[in-house]
Design a protein around this motif. Structure first.
Motif, PDB file in Angstrom:
ATOM      1  N   THR A  84       0.817  -1.218   0.000  1.00  0.00           N
ATOM      2  CA  THR A  84       0.000   0.000   0.000  1.00  0.00           C
ATOM      3  C   THR A  84       0.850   1.268   0.000  1.00  0.00           C
ATOM      4  O   THR A  84       0.316   2.372  -0.002  1.00  0.00           O
ATOM      5  CB  THR A  84      -0.936   0.020   1.222  1.00  0.00           C
ATOM      6  N   GLY A  85       2.166   1.123   0.016  1.00  0.00           N
ATOM      7  CA  GLY A  85       3.045   2.288   0.015  1.00  0.00           C
ATOM      8  C   GLY A  85       4.486   1.852   0.096  1.00  0.00           C
ATOM      9  O   GLY A  85       4.803   0.652   0.131  1.00  0.00           O
ATOM     10  N   PRO A  86       5.424   2.810   0.142  1.00  0.00           N
ATOM     11  CA  PRO A  86       6.845   2.464   0.251  1.00  0.00           C
ATOM     12  C   PRO A  86       7.137   1.795   1.589  1.00  0.00           C
ATOM     13  O   PRO A  86       6.382   1.926   2.546  1.00  0.00           O
ATOM     14  CB  PRO A  86       7.547   3.840   0.165  1.00  0.00           C
ATOM     15  N   GLY A  87       8.260   1.075   1.641  1.00  0.00           N
ATOM     16  CA  GLY A  87       8.655   0.432   2.888  1.00  0.00           C
ATOM     17  C   GLY A  87      10.127   0.086   2.871  1.00  0.00           C
ATOM     18  O   GLY A  87      10.733  -0.059   1.804  1.00  0.00           O
ATOM     19  N   LEU A  88      10.703  -0.069   4.049  1.00  0.00           N
ATOM     20  CA  LEU A  88      12.120  -0.409   4.150  1.00  0.00           C
ATOM     21  C   LEU A  88      12.393  -1.872   3.791  1.00  0.00           C
ATOM     22  O   LEU A  88      13.546  -2.296   3.790  1.00  0.00           O
ATOM     23  CB  LEU A  88      12.623  -0.116   5.566  1.00  0.00           C
ATOM     24  N   ASP A  89      11.333  -2.622   3.466  1.00  0.00           N
ATOM     25  CA  ASP A  89      11.518  -3.997   2.992  1.00  0.00           C
ATOM     26  C   ASP A  89      11.870  -4.039   1.511  1.00  0.00           C
ATOM     27  O   ASP A  89      12.160  -5.089   0.957  1.00  0.00           O
ATOM     28  CB  ASP A  89      10.269  -4.847   3.261  1.00  0.00           C
ATOM     29  N   ARG A  90      11.843  -2.847   0.849  1.00  0.00           N
ATOM     30  CA  ARG A  90      12.197  -2.744  -0.570  1.00  0.00           C
ATOM     31  C   ARG A  90      13.230  -1.642  -0.769  1.00  0.00           C
ATOM     32  O   ARG A  90      13.010  -0.507  -0.337  1.00  0.00           O
ATOM     33  CB  ARG A  90      10.954  -2.423  -1.402  1.00  0.00           C
ATOM     34  N   GLY A  91      14.348  -1.987  -1.383  1.00  0.00           N
ATOM     35  CA  GLY A  91      15.366  -1.001  -1.730  1.00  0.00           C
ATOM     36  C   GLY A  91      15.283  -0.694  -3.212  1.00  0.00           C
ATOM     37  O   GLY A  91      14.988  -1.577  -4.021  1.00  0.00           O
ATOM     38  N   ILE A  92      15.550   0.560  -3.585  1.00  0.00           N
ATOM     39  CA  ILE A  92      15.407   0.988  -4.981  1.00  0.00           C
ATOM     40  C   ILE A  92      16.711   1.601  -5.461  1.00  0.00           C
ATOM     41  O   ILE A  92      17.311   2.432  -4.772  1.00  0.00           O
ATOM     42  CB  ILE A  92      14.271   2.020  -5.135  1.00  0.00           C
TER      43      ILE A  92
END
Length: 275
Positions: A84-92
């Motif tokens: 539902t939004g950004p999170g620290l479980d995903r790096g970009i």
């Protein structure tokens, strides 16, 4: 990829379920559909490359997985939970390095750790560890303008890895680099992937890059982007010059056969001014 790297992937990490994204054209009542009815599973620990013609919605899809935008319809699941939004479980990692120019390499890498509330001493230790991992030992006090393009992209990768995300999302991160630097970083990234076991989604325009890096390659159609086919890539060994392996040429030919009509369709859309 080797059989051993294939066997280490687990169950579904990211589930993309019937996802479409429609944009309103600015100052107009018109809309255009960037991607349509995309369904794709990404396995835990998998390195998936995503290739397609310009404007097919690859970056849009990555933004949706990152939580930077919301799908118009469908849903995206991470470990079974809806994004539902950004999170620290995903790096970009983007094509442009997006480093803070006023921060040193070390301080740039520490940024995500600060957001997680990691203590100063531990932040510095972790940042140095990831500088070492991307081959930048001794460059901790350099500012971005004192680094080459390849070095800056290494810092960007280290920054994304430092806060230990489950998933690494990469949007053509090597596109702006010269050929030699690009191949060097491809090797570096594969080594990091082998060491960390991260789930990686990697967008590229390059067929060779898609084959070289990916355990599987997802091919997208021209806009509205859909998943045309997913091809598994496996080599008996990664010793020597992989690009000289006859299997490499076969995979490359297979991908170009799938992409040729899509590239032609995308060009026709550009000429016609289809929004």
């Amino acid at each position: 990829m080797t059989a051993s790297s294939e066997s280490r992937t687990g169950g579904t990490k990211i589930g993309i379920r019937g996802v479409s994204k429609v944009f309103q054209v600015r100052d107009s009542a018109e809309v255009f559909t960037a991607i349509e009815d995309v369904t794709l599973d990404v396995r835990e620990g998998e390195f998936l490359t995503l290739v397609g013609p310009s404007g097919c919605g690859k970056s849009t899809l990555l933004d949706l997985v990152a939580g930077l935008a919301a799908p118009t319809s469908g849903e995206i699941l991470l470990d079974g939970t809806r994004i539902t939004g950004p999170g620290l479980d995903r790096g970009i990692v983007f094509q442009q390095y997006a480093l803070f120019p006023w921060r040193t390499a070390l301080a740039n890498i520490e940024f995500g750790l600060e957001a997680k509330g990691v203590a100063k001493k531990e932040r510095a230790e972790k940042a140095r560890h990831y500088l070492d991992l991307v081959g930048l030992t001794g460059f901790d006090q350099r500012y971005p303008h004192e680094l080459s393009g390849g070095m800056r992209q290494r810092v960007a990768i280290a920054r994304s890895l430092a806060f230990d995300p489950d998933v690494l999302l990469m949007d053509e991160p090597f596109a702006a680099l010269d050929a030699q630097t690009r191949e060097s970083l491809q090797e570096e990234l594969l080594s990091i992937w082998e060491k960390t076991g991260k789930t990686i989604i990697f967008i590229t325009h390059g067929i060779d890059e898609a084959v070289y890096l990916g355990q599987r390659v997802a091919v997208m159609t021209s806009r509205p982007g859909r998943i045309k086919q997913v091809i598994g890539v496996e080599f008996d060994t990664r010793e020597g010059d992989l690009r000289a392996d006859p299997a490499f040429g076969e995979y490359r030919h297979q991908l170009w056969t799938l992409l040729r009509d899509e590239v032609a369709a995308a060009r026709a859309q550009e000429v016609a001014g289809v929004g």
